[in-house]
Design a protein around this motif. Structure first.
Motif, PDB file in Angstrom:
ATOM      1  N   MET A 125       0.758  -0.886   0.076  1.00 30.01           N
ATOM      2  CA  MET A 125      -0.005  -0.767  -0.003  1.00 30.01           C
ATOM      3  C   MET A 125       0.719   1.334   0.133  1.00 30.01           C
ATOM      4  O   MET A 125       0.294   1.917  -0.623  1.00 30.01           O
ATOM      5  N   ARG A 126       1.665   1.115   0.353  1.00 31.29           N
ATOM      6  CA  ARG A 126       2.865   1.987   0.513  1.00 31.29           C
ATOM      7  C   ARG A 126       3.076   2.540  -0.876  1.00 31.29           C
ATOM      8  O   ARG A 126       3.207   4.054  -0.745  1.00 31.29           O
ATOM      9  N   ILE A 141       1.491   2.397  -3.483  1.00 23.26           N
ATOM     10  CA  ILE A 141       0.432   2.485  -3.930  1.00 23.26           C
ATOM     11  C   ILE A 141      -0.188   3.974  -3.701  1.00 23.26           C
ATOM     12  O   ILE A 141       0.240   5.024  -4.351  1.00 23.26           O
ATOM     13  N   SER A 142       0.783   3.693  -1.871  1.00 25.22           N
ATOM     14  CA  SER A 142       0.184   5.560  -1.822  1.00 25.22           C
ATOM     15  C   SER A 142       1.485   6.576  -2.602  1.00 25.22           C
ATOM     16  O   SER A 142       0.631   7.583  -2.569  1.00 25.22           O
ATOM     17  N   ASN A 143       2.343   6.477  -2.458  1.00 26.98           N
ATOM     18  CA  ASN A 143       3.355   7.646  -3.181  1.00 26.98           C
ATOM     19  C   ASN A 143       2.971   7.288  -4.540  1.00 26.98           C
ATOM     20  O   ASN A 143       4.075   8.450  -5.135  1.00 26.98           O
ATOM     21  N   ALA A 183      -4.371   8.554   1.072  1.00 29.61           N
ATOM     22  CA  ALA A 183      -3.887   7.364   0.436  1.00 29.61           C
ATOM     23  C   ALA A 183      -2.984   6.229   1.367  1.00 29.61           C
ATOM     24  O   ALA A 183      -3.464   5.407   1.321  1.00 29.61           O
ATOM     25  N   SER A 184      -2.754   6.684   2.554  1.00 24.56           N
ATOM     26  CA  SER A 184      -0.954   5.828   2.795  1.00 24.56           C
ATOM     27  C   SER A 184      -2.331   5.771   4.324  1.00 24.56           C
ATOM     28  O   SER A 184      -1.141   4.328   4.949  1.00 24.56           O
ATOM     29  N   VAL A 238      -7.536  13.200  -0.904  1.00 26.21           N
ATOM     30  CA  VAL A 238      -7.152  11.837  -1.865  1.00 26.21           C
ATOM     31  C   VAL A 238      -6.013  11.448  -1.438  1.00 26.21           C
ATOM     32  O   VAL A 238      -5.722  10.000  -1.456  1.00 26.21           O
ATOM     33  N   VAL A 239      -5.178  12.316  -1.600  1.00 33.58           N
ATOM     34  CA  VAL A 239      -3.689  12.506  -1.644  1.00 33.58           C
ATOM     35  C   VAL A 239      -2.949  11.852   0.165  1.00 33.58           C
ATOM     36  O   VAL A 239      -2.873  11.362   0.031  1.00 33.58           O
ATOM     37  N   LEU A 270      -1.219  12.924  -9.104  1.00 29.58           N
ATOM     38  CA  LEU A 270      -2.693  13.262  -8.783  1.00 29.58           C
ATOM     39  C   LEU A 270      -2.291  15.346  -8.194  1.00 29.58           C
ATOM     40  O   LEU A 270      -2.889  15.580  -8.214  1.00 29.58           O
ATOM     41  N   LEU A 271      -0.758  14.780  -7.403  1.00 32.06           N
ATOM     42  CA  LEU A 271      -0.442  15.922  -6.888  1.00 32.06           C
ATOM     43  C   LEU A 271       0.102  17.227  -8.122  1.00 32.06           C
ATOM     44  O   LEU A 271      -0.214  18.613  -8.356  1.00 32.06           O
ATOM     45  N   MET A 285      -2.450  18.211  -9.763  1.00 37.11           N
ATOM     46  CA  MET A 285      -3.371  19.430  -9.091  1.00 37.11           C
ATOM     47  C   MET A 285      -2.590  21.261  -9.151  1.00 37.11           C
ATOM     48  O   MET A 285      -3.233  21.880  -9.212  1.00 37.11           O
ATOM     49  N   THR A 342       0.595   8.161  -5.274  1.00 31.26           N
ATOM     50  CA  THR A 342      -0.631   9.544  -5.422  1.00 31.26           C
ATOM     51  C   THR A 342       0.572  10.667  -6.175  1.00 31.26           C
ATOM     52  O   THR A 342      -0.969  11.524  -6.472  1.00 31.26           O
ATOM     53  N   THR A 384      -8.129   2.771  -2.925  1.00 32.25           N
ATOM     54  CA  THR A 384      -6.938   4.313  -2.954  1.00 32.25           C
ATOM     55  C   THR A 384      -7.365   4.067  -4.413  1.00 32.25           C
ATOM     56  O   THR A 384      -6.988   5.844  -5.012  1.00 32.25           O
ATOM     57  N   SER A 434      -5.844  -1.137  -2.110  1.00 32.30           N
ATOM     58  CA  SER A 434      -5.501  -0.457  -3.288  1.00 32.30           C
ATOM     59  C   SER A 434      -6.490   0.205  -4.273  1.00 32.30           C
ATOM     60  O   SER A 434      -6.265   0.804  -4.876  1.00 32.30           O
ATOM     61  N   CYS A 483      -7.690   7.753  -6.535  1.00 32.31           N
ATOM     62  CA  CYS A 483      -7.364   8.446  -7.469  1.00 32.31           C
ATOM     63  C   CYS A 483      -7.896   9.284  -8.570  1.00 32.31           C
ATOM     64  O   CYS A 483      -7.863   9.781  -9.301  1.00 32.31           O
ATOM     65  N   GLY A 493      -5.037   3.986   4.056  1.00 35.67           N
ATOM     66  CA  GLY A 493      -5.805   3.233   3.168  1.00 35.67           C
ATOM     67  C   GLY A 493      -6.415   1.604   3.350  1.00 35.67           C
ATOM     68  O   GLY A 493      -5.470   1.304   3.461  1.00 35.67           O
TER      69      GLY A 493
END
Lengths: 460, 578
Positions: A1-2, A4-6, B489-490, B485-486, A11-12, A15, A8, B498, B495, B502, B492
């Protein structure tokens, strides 16, 4: 999950793009909103092809234009309408009004903070520096000749008179397309700002200034004029046979032989440098106007041509408004106020405009301008006649500019009043008017008198 | 000072009540907006992240390593969720997955050392309390949390909306709506009743949803508040421009809420959500095919169908299907690395949209595809390759069908042909400028006379009537959703959620970008709607659907209706025993 979350970060980035785009647009908004809101067709401020842009008056409060209603209303006096048309523009867009466009946002009462909110309730008023009375006098004094008259205050920069002829009454538009007489040649042009013209002998002031600052012994020299000057086989003809004369007398007599010799002695580099320094080849920009730039080009010129260039012929061209400013520089000791037309925009708490004074750079030494001024005073006293300008200490130089083959020459006349109370510089161009001193000087006299009258009324 | 007093006394005599009210409100609205959005943003973006613990992995040395996701990558690499620094364990070794019913599996994701559960080698196996899991020979045991521990965790974690109470945020929004309704009604004349009723219904809807959420023990309402704020702006655009369409728009907000709640429910169980994928895949293509056959051309794109007098844009709903298809679980991502099917599916969708001449929507799908593809592959190189290939294809297409270019010919120099090709954009900018920072007042603009002003040019519409500040707030509201959302995410759970959030965030961002930048000539005008604000039923429903995906990634305690809570009975038995 880390992992996947990196990811994001994508998306930044999106933005970031969105925010940057909005910031970019906001900056653009603050820079250009005033232009957008007054762009032709802008819904809240345009009716037809005219901007509903408040009122315009002259310096004394005479209403020149009221565009708050559905249709434009010009001045009451027909002569004033004719004399101010080129500053205000016509109804159909043949003659544009760059001054009103420049200040359109202030005139419609626009501010970037409040937009047009409340703008429909308050009509703002633009006050021009010109005097309707003087404009009218000047146009009448030109008595049908094509040409232009300009007067400005070289201490403050306010233009009192900027008249161009031919003109017409916007409330009674003549048949310009069908005209065969030539009476309306170039009628849509503002000759004062938009044209260049052959200067003739008034250009000798530039040659004189270059000589005074470059040749140390110039004031003590004596020249000889035999009526002609042979230059490498060509003959330069003078307007008379002046004999042994000094520089002051040469300027007073407008001696082509002396100024031709001086031009050759100074050489093309020095002459071009002075033409550049005195602004002949530059254009002025103020109040949304940009004047036409004159020209002074001695590239590949032969000596004979250089001699004529020093006398304001050859391919010399000046812009009237710019040359008037040069007269101000000479009058004011080498540095003068730059001219302007829009004095202020009144009304509206946030949106009003007021002119701030700007001046030229130091262009000439004070000693040079003092000498030239004295020589120009001598011209008036000994040649043109001080009686033409009773009670005014006018310093001037006349010119008779030959334009093309055969036709009557253009009369030119430029100078200033040497008086702290009435610091006015002026230029008069009369197309096909003949000799400068006889055709243009009387016009200058009438207009200057009108100016002085207006100024002294204001003082009381 | 005298001037000000003079002008005031002058005004008092000539100004109507509507203008006086507007004169005050136009400054009040940005302040209220700042309060509403500020509260939402603080609540969404500045909360303290508290991971949920679902199990412990007991290492040979007795360490209890917390497992904080439903999908947990085990391995030696620093980017793993549980870092196991043993030489025989691969950089990415295994994925530990929790299911809705609390059962667990472990799967090998291409490790060298392999996995054994209770001594038997396996690539994927169910694990339960006490099973011995060996990764590359190193033995661990999994200790899942008990029901009771789960209940305690629920009680201990900070509840969403505890610090910044959503009730007051919603109260300020209601205040905003009342002011907007009054201001619009005073200006409109004969439609004033309809406008007041419409805003009343909107308020009922939002408070109804709020109370319903309370009944379901959900206390996070910020995301919904932002959506309702944008809907309010949208409703006032319609009130100003076409009061007759207010009922339709309200109906669509209602339908959007139903879709929102339905999707939240379907996302609540991950197994259920995964089943939806196949339905969604077929549904998405089906909708577009129906569109291709029965579509009616309107404003240059053939993306409308008419059913019983109602116009409808199927491509909007395909967005929701697309996210279902694109989102994927970690176990799947780590084992099946190729995305061939997904790429083919995306190409098909984009192809259909290009056939419909709906380039704006095609672009939205393309960016959503890129986001999902990157989230799944993690490879910028792949993304760059895809972009390059698509760009090449685009250039070829333009070469063979140059008329497409004509649609974008005005871009970048709209002022040069302000009366024709640049008409919409130049009027937009004139009106934006006319509004200044605070606007001319709701219902007092001119842009309504330009075609598509309440959809494609809505940024300028708001700018003229509400001011540039409000138009910027409108964009920031969308940015705030994406930022949330960002941020979340961590923490979540899966996936799937997430990636779904996203993708939804990306679609909202790209739509906003195309809409705003098209209006102000930073991009060609493509006729894309602004989320929640533009007048349009299908778009409104789709936006609420997208919001459900964002809600599903909100793991703050009791925040989201799309996230399961321990049942009430469990909570009560817990209280009895303690």
């Amino acid at each position: 999950m880390r992992r996947i979350s990196n990811r994001t970060i994508f998306l930044l980035i999106l933005m970031g793009v969105l925010v940057l785009g909005v910031v970019f647009f906001t900056v653009r908004f603050f820079l250009h909103a005033g232009e957008w809101v007054t762009f032709p067709g802008s819904p809240h401020v345009y009716s037809g092809s005219n901007l509903s842009s408040g009122k315009v008056t002259d310096r004394s409060g005479v209403l020149l234009l009221d565009s708050t209603g559905d249709s434009r209303v010009y001045a009451e006096d027909e002569a004033v309408r004719r004399a101010t048309l080129h500053l205000l523009g016509d109804r159909y867009g043949y003659i544009s009004a760059p001054i009103l466009e420049e200040y359109a946002d202030a005139l419609v009462g626009y501010s970037v903070v409040n937009g047009l909110y409340g703008a429909d309730r308050t009509a703002n008023t633009a006050v021009l520096s010109i005097s309707a009375q003087v404009q009218k006098t000047a146009l009448e004094a030109l008595s049908g000749y094509h040409g232009t008259v300009g007067v400005y205050n070289y201490k403050t920069g306010e233009i009192l008179c900027a008249v161009t002829s031919p003109s017409y009454d916007p409330d009674n538009m003549p048949d310009i397309e069908g005209d065969q007489t030539g009476a309306y040649d170039g009628v849509y042009l503002n000759r004062f700002f938009q044209t260049t013209t052959v200067p003739g002998s008034i250009f000798k002031l530039v040659t004189a200034a270059a000589a005074l600052e470059t040749l140390p012994d110039i004031t003590s020299r004596t020249f000889t004029c035999n009526g002609t000057l042979d230059v490498e086989g060509d003959t330069l003809v003078c307007n008379g046979t002046h004999g042994a004369i000094n520089l002051t007398q040469a300027l007073a007599n407008s001696c082509n032989v002396v100024f031709g010799q001086l031009a050759m002695e100074l050489g093309p580099e020095v002459l071009e440098e002075y033409a550049q320094k005195l602004g002949i080849t530059q254009s002025l920009s103020f109040d949304g106007l940009t004047t036409a730039a004159g020209s002074f080009d001695l590239t590949d010129a032969e000596n004979f041509e250089i001699a004529w260039a020093g006398c304001g012929q050859y391919n010399d061209l000046i812009n009237p408004c710019q040359y008037m400013t040069l007269m101000g520089v000479i009058a004011n000791g080498g540095q003068a106020a730059l001219p302007y037309l829009m004095d202020r925009v009144e009304g509206g708490l946030l949106t009003s405009y007021e002119h701030g004074k700007t001046t030229t750079k130091r262009v000439l030494e004070r000693s040079t301008t003092d000498t030239i001024a004295q020589m120009m005073r001598n011209n008036v006293v000994n040649v043109y006649g001080a009686w033409q300008f009773p009670d005014l200490e006018v310093c001037a130089k006349s010119g008779t500019a030959e334009v093309g083959e055969g036709g009557t020459s253009n009369a030119t006349f430029a100078g200033f009043i040497r008086d702290e109370a009435y610091p006015l510089a002026f230029i008069v161009i009369v197309e096909h008017g003949g000799a400068g001193s006889s055709a243009a000087a009387p016009i200058a006299g009438k207009v200057l008198n009108a100016c002085v009258e207006v100024l002294s009324q204001e003082k009381n | 000072m005298k001037e000000i007093l003079d002008s005031l006394s002058q005004l008092a005599g000539t100004v109507s009540a509507g203008e006086l009210v507007n004169g005050v409100l136009r400054y009040l609205f940005p302040v209220l907006t700042l309060v509403i959005l500020g509260r939402c943003a603080r609540s969404l973006l500045l909360y303290h992240k508290e991971p949920e613990v679902w199990a412990w992995l007991v290492a040979p040395n007795g360490d209890r390593l917390p497992v904080t996701h439903w999908e947990t990558l085990l391995g030696r690499a620093k980017t793993c969720d549980v870092v196991l620094d043993y030489p025989t364990i691969s950089r990415s070794h295994a994925v530990l997955t929790r299911y809705d019913d609390g059962s667990w599996t472990i799967s090998d994701v291409g490790s060298k050392g392999g996995i054994t559960v209770n001594g038997a080698a396996t690539s994927m196996e169910v694990v339960s309390q006490g099973d011995k899991i060996a990764l590359g020979g190193v033995e661990f045991t999994l200790v899942p949390i008990t029901k009771k521990q789960e209940v305690i965790q629920t009680e201990v974690r900070t509840r969403a909306g505890g610090l910044i109470h959503p009730f007051f945020t919603l109260f300020f929004l209601t205040l905003f709506q009342i002011c907007a309704a009054v201001n619009l009604a005073l200006e409109s004349g004969e439609d004033d009743q309809a406008i007041l009723v419409a805003f009343g219904v909107l308020m009922l809807m939002q408070w109804g949803l709020f109370i319903f959420m309370r009944i379901l023990r959900r206390t996070g309402f910020e995301v919904e508040t932002i959506a309702f704020f944008l809907c309010t702006l949208g409703l006032s655009v319609i009130a100003s421009d076409a009061p007759g369409e207010l009922t339709k728009q309200l109906f669509c907000i209602g339908a959007g809420l139903v879709v929102f709640l339905f999707l939240c429910w379907s996302l609540r169980g991950l197994e259920r959500a995964k089943k939806f994928r196949y339905l969604a895949a077929v549904g998405g293509i089906g909708l577009l095919l129906i569109n291709l056959v029965f579509g009616v051309e309107q404003y240059g794109a053939k993306n409308w169908i008419y059913i019983a007098g109602m116009s409808f844009q199927p491509s909007e709903l395909v967005k929701l299907c697309f996210i279902f298809v694109g989102a994927s679980t970690l176990q799947r991502i780590m084992t099946k690395r190729n995305m061939f099917l997904f790429i083919a599916y995306s190409a098909m969708i984009c192809g259909c949209l290009v056939l419909l001449s709906d380039f704006g929507t095609a672009l939205i799908f393309f960016v959503a595809f890129l986001v999902i593809a990157y989230m799944r592959s993690g490879s910028f190189a792949t993304i760059a390759l895809i972009v390059a290939a698509t760009g090449f294809g685009g250039v070829l297409a333009l070469r063979f069908k140059p008329y497409i270019l004509n649609r974008f010919s005005a871009w970048g120099h709209v002022w040069e042909d302000a009366a024709n090709t640049g008409y919409q954009q130049t009027r937009s900018m004139m009106c934006l400028a006319s509004g200044g920072l605070f606007g001319l007042g709701a219902g007092r603009g001119w842009l309504q006379y330009v075609g598509a002003s309440d959809t494609d040019l809505v940024f300028a519409f708001i700018g003229e009537e509400w001011g540039l500040l409000m138009a910027i707030f409108m964009v920031l509201a969308v940015v705030c959703l994406a930022a949330f959302v960002v941020k979340s995410a961590s923490v979540g759970r899966s996936s799937f959620y997430t990636i779904g959030a996203c993708a939804a965030g990306a679609i909202l961002l790209v739509q906003t970008m195309l809409n705003v930048f098209g209006t102000v000539d930073l991009l060609p005008l493509t006729g894309v709607t602004f989320p929640f604000v533009s007048n349009g039923g299908s778009s409104m429903i789709a936006c609420w659907g997208l919001l459900a995906f964002i809600k599903a990634a909100d793991t703050r305690q009791n925040a989201s209706v799309a996230v399961k809570l321990p049942s009430k009975r469990d909570l009560e038995t817990d209280k009895e025993t303690t």
